[in-house]
Write a protein that holds these residues in place. Sequence first.
Motif, mmCIF file in Angstrom:
data_model
loop_
_atom_site.group_PDB
_atom_site.id
_atom_site.type_symbol
_atom_site.label_atom_id
_atom_site.label_comp_id
_atom_site.label_asym_id
_atom_site.label_seq_id
_atom_site.Cartn_x
_atom_site.Cartn_y
_atom_site.Cartn_z
ATOM 1 N N ALA A 39 0.830 -1.202 0.000
ATOM 2 C CA ALA A 39 0.000 0.000 0.000
ATOM 3 C C ALA A 39 0.868 1.257 0.000
ATOM 4 C CB ALA A 39 -0.932 -0.004 1.212
ATOM 5 N N LEU A 40 1.919 1.267 0.808
ATOM 6 C CA LEU A 40 2.830 2.419 0.842
ATOM 7 C C LEU A 40 3.502 2.611 -0.513
ATOM 8 C CD1 LEU A 40 4.531 2.037 4.345
ATOM 9 C CD2 LEU A 40 2.686 3.601 3.683
ATOM 10 N N ASP A 41 3.860 1.516 -1.152
ATOM 11 C CA ASP A 41 4.441 1.617 -2.495
ATOM 12 C C ASP A 41 3.441 2.236 -3.461
ATOM 13 O OD1 ASP A 41 6.290 0.824 -4.800
ATOM 14 O OD2 ASP A 41 4.495 -0.359 -5.271
ATOM 15 N N ALA A 42 2.175 1.825 -3.369
ATOM 16 C CA ALA A 42 1.147 2.359 -4.270
ATOM 17 C C ALA A 42 0.952 3.861 -4.079
ATOM 18 C CB ALA A 42 -0.169 1.622 -4.058
ATOM 19 N N ARG A 43 1.185 4.353 -2.856
ATOM 20 C CA ARG A 43 1.009 5.776 -2.567
ATOM 21 C C ARG A 43 2.220 6.623 -2.971
ATOM 22 N NH1 ARG A 43 -1.103 4.775 3.659
ATOM 23 N NH2 ARG A 43 -2.866 3.427 3.109
ATOM 24 N N SER A 44 3.327 5.985 -3.290
ATOM 25 C CA SER A 44 4.547 6.726 -3.603
ATOM 26 C C SER A 44 4.472 7.368 -4.988
ATOM 27 C CB SER A 44 5.763 5.797 -3.532
ATOM 28 O OG SER A 44 5.751 4.862 -4.596
ATOM 29 N N ASP A 45 5.365 8.303 -5.250
ATOM 30 C CA ASP A 45 5.371 9.003 -6.530
ATOM 31 C C ASP A 45 5.786 8.091 -7.680
ATOM 32 O OD1 ASP A 45 4.614 11.333 -5.269
ATOM 33 O OD2 ASP A 45 6.675 12.041 -4.988
ATOM 34 N N ARG A 46 6.663 7.130 -7.388
ATOM 35 C CA ARG A 46 7.144 6.206 -8.428
ATOM 36 C C ARG A 46 6.971 4.765 -7.949
ATOM 37 N NH1 ARG A 46 13.144 7.621 -9.677
ATOM 38 N NH2 ARG A 46 13.176 8.165 -7.443
ATOM 39 N N PRO A 47 5.741 4.267 -7.952
ATOM 40 C CA PRO A 47 5.501 2.925 -7.413
ATOM 41 C C PRO A 47 6.152 1.835 -8.256
ATOM 42 C CG PRO A 47 3.528 3.751 -8.494
ATOM 43 C CD PRO A 47 4.493 4.899 -8.456
ATOM 44 N N VAL A 48 6.565 0.773 -7.587
ATOM 45 C CA VAL A 48 7.112 -0.399 -8.269
ATOM 46 C C VAL A 48 5.986 -1.296 -8.748
ATOM 47 C CG1 VAL A 48 8.504 -2.494 -7.953
ATOM 48 C CG2 VAL A 48 9.266 -0.322 -6.965
ATOM 49 N N LEU A 49 5.009 -1.548 -7.876
ATOM 50 C CA LEU A 49 3.878 -2.410 -8.214
ATOM 51 C C LEU A 49 2.637 -1.614 -8.601
ATOM 52 C CD1 LEU A 49 3.980 -5.130 -5.389
ATOM 53 C CD2 LEU A 49 4.786 -5.355 -7.734
ATOM 54 N N GLY A 50 2.440 -0.466 -7.955
ATOM 55 C CA GLY A 50 1.217 0.297 -8.187
ATOM 56 C C GLY A 50 -0.016 -0.478 -7.763
ATOM 57 N N ASP A 51 0.084 -1.163 -6.618
ATOM 58 C CA ASP A 51 -0.966 -2.073 -6.162
ATOM 59 C C ASP A 51 -2.076 -1.299 -5.456
ATOM 60 O OD1 ASP A 51 -2.504 -4.115 -5.150
ATOM 61 O OD2 ASP A 51 -0.804 -5.326 -4.501
ATOM 62 N N LYS A 52 -2.978 -0.728 -6.231
ATOM 63 C CA LYS A 52 -4.060 0.074 -5.662
ATOM 64 C C LYS A 52 -5.038 -0.786 -4.863
ATOM 65 C CE LYS A 52 -3.791 3.761 -9.091
ATOM 66 N NZ LYS A 52 -3.087 4.631 -8.124
ATOM 67 N N ALA A 53 -5.151 -2.065 -5.219
ATOM 68 C CA ALA A 53 -6.034 -2.953 -4.444
ATOM 69 C C ALA A 53 -5.524 -3.104 -3.021
ATOM 70 C CB ALA A 53 -6.125 -4.319 -5.128
ATOM 71 N N ALA A 54 -4.194 -3.153 -2.852
ATOM 72 C CA ALA A 54 -3.619 -3.236 -1.506
ATOM 73 C C ALA A 54 -3.912 -1.965 -0.723
ATOM 74 C CB ALA A 54 -2.113 -3.469 -1.598
ATOM 75 N N ASP A 55 -3.782 -0.818 -1.366
ATOM 76 C CA ASP A 55 -4.052 0.454 -0.687
ATOM 77 C C ASP A 55 -5.508 0.530 -0.256
ATOM 78 O OD1 ASP A 55 -3.577 2.971 0.322
ATOM 79 O OD2 ASP A 55 -3.832 3.985 -1.600
ATOM 80 N N GLU A 56 -6.420 0.112 -1.120
ATOM 81 C CA GLU A 56 -7.835 0.129 -0.770
ATOM 82 C C GLU A 56 -8.139 -0.848 0.362
ATOM 83 O OE1 GLU A 56 -10.256 2.195 -1.794
ATOM 84 O OE2 GLU A 56 -8.584 3.249 -2.744
ATOM 85 N N ALA A 57 -7.456 -1.996 0.359
ATOM 86 C CA ALA A 57 -7.671 -2.977 1.426
ATOM 87 C C ALA A 57 -7.252 -2.424 2.775
ATOM 88 C CB ALA A 57 -6.902 -4.263 1.111
ATOM 89 N N VAL A 58 -6.093 -1.749 2.826
ATOM 90 C CA VAL A 58 -5.612 -1.160 4.075
ATOM 91 C C VAL A 58 -6.633 -0.163 4.632
ATOM 92 C CG1 VAL A 58 -3.890 0.449 5.009
ATOM 93 C CG2 VAL A 58 -3.164 -1.549 3.701
ATOM 94 N N LYS A 59 -7.238 0.598 3.743
ATOM 95 C CA LYS A 59 -8.220 1.590 4.178
ATOM 96 C C LYS A 59 -9.472 0.952 4.767
ATOM 97 C CE LYS A 59 -6.672 4.929 0.694
ATOM 98 N NZ LYS A 59 -7.003 5.612 -0.581
ATOM 99 N N GLN A 60 -9.707 -0.320 4.462
ATOM 100 C CA GLN A 60 -10.907 -1.006 4.946
ATOM 101 C C GLN A 60 -10.667 -1.840 6.193
ATOM 102 O OE1 GLN A 60 -13.422 -2.899 1.805
ATOM 103 N NE2 GLN A 60 -11.831 -2.185 0.400
ATOM 104 N N ILE A 61 -9.406 -1.930 6.626
ATOM 105 C CA ILE A 61 -9.068 -2.795 7.760
ATOM 106 C C ILE A 61 -8.765 -1.946 8.991
ATOM 107 C CG2 ILE A 61 -7.392 -4.472 8.639
ATOM 108 C CD1 ILE A 61 -7.070 -5.476 5.766
ATOM 109 N N ASP A 62 -9.427 -2.250 10.082
ATOM 110 C CA ASP A 62 -9.230 -1.551 11.353
ATOM 111 C C ASP A 62 -8.076 -2.225 12.095
ATOM 112 O OD1 ASP A 62 -9.349 -0.197 13.693
ATOM 113 O OD2 ASP A 62 -11.317 -0.952 14.312
ATOM 114 N N TYR A 63 -6.864 -1.710 11.885
ATOM 115 C CA TYR A 63 -5.664 -2.305 12.482
ATOM 116 C C TYR A 63 -4.620 -1.214 12.637
ATOM 117 C CZ TYR A 63 -2.032 -5.783 13.410
ATOM 118 O OH TYR A 63 -1.036 -6.524 13.995
ATOM 119 N N ASP A 64 -3.828 -1.315 13.675
ATOM 120 C CA ASP A 64 -2.754 -0.347 13.896
ATOM 121 C C ASP A 64 -1.553 -0.741 13.039
ATOM 122 O OD1 ASP A 64 -0.950 1.512 14.757
ATOM 123 O OD2 ASP A 64 -0.687 0.643 16.764
ATOM 124 N N PHE A 65 -1.596 -0.367 11.765
ATOM 125 C CA PHE A 65 -0.514 -0.749 10.855
ATOM 126 C C PHE A 65 0.821 -0.124 11.264
ATOM 127 C CE2 PHE A 65 -4.215 -1.698 8.238
ATOM 128 C CZ PHE A 65 -3.840 -2.889 7.641
#
Length: 271
Positions: free
Chosen positions: A21-47
């Motif tokens: 998710a952090l990679d997806a939020r970066s300016d130059r992502p390696v994976l660009g995994d937007k599904a991971a970023d969206e998943a993190v936003k839906q999970i109630d956890y102290d990441f």
Amino acid sequence: MEKVRFTEEKATMLATLYGRALDARSDRPVLGDKAADEAVKQIDYDFGSLGVDGQLGLTVALRAKPMDDWAAEFLREHPDATVVQLGCGMDSRVYRLDPPSSVRWFDVDYPEVVDLRGRIYPARDGYRTIGTSVTDFGWIDEIPSDKPGLVIAEGLTMYLRPSEGEELLRRLIARFPQGGEMVFDTFSRLGIKLQKLNPVVRKANATLYWGIDEISELERLGLTLVSKLDSTDYATPEVKDRLSGSLRAQLWVAGLIPAFKKMGRILRFRF
């Protein structure tokens, strides 16, 4: 928000999810995994408690990228293959690669992990999950055996006991009489000994068991090496400038010492 209370090795999969998710939020992502970023936003956890920052997130993405590339290459050659991803955690590889519906893709992990996936990720044609420990081998009978197989395991082998891991690989090889490939990462025995230096493993209070020093240890199970990347090779030249100075220095030193160089590997086999 979905509440989770994972511990030990189950908690480490949240660390890799957050790293992507952090990679997806970066300016130059390696994976660009937007599904991971969206998943993190839906999970109630102290990441933040996992000890994963932008630099560690980058290394998570760098480990996943060659595995994605090798898997995509196999699926281009075998668009009707059967894919089995072991210990899938919250990995969104099936969404990143977006294979055609002719590919049958199975993600396998503990029932509580599969349950969380079902609440976070959407259904898709040709895709299903199996909720079980990967070493309760009965689930293998559910996998179709009439097409070539691709087995993927990211961040799993080191958590298995050696006898369990070897038996798992043997059974999967036998399941696909038409052959196929396996893509997975490993730690060496030194990597296992030094496991508490890994912040994610330490904070999750997880334990690693299976260290593999020589490729021959896996080839005797019926595998043939196709490609390998040592831990010092994960970062491509265009990405190395994004690593911190201390991390670049660590990689440089590790590259000079064979025992450190092969502490972590990504391997691609044919069977």
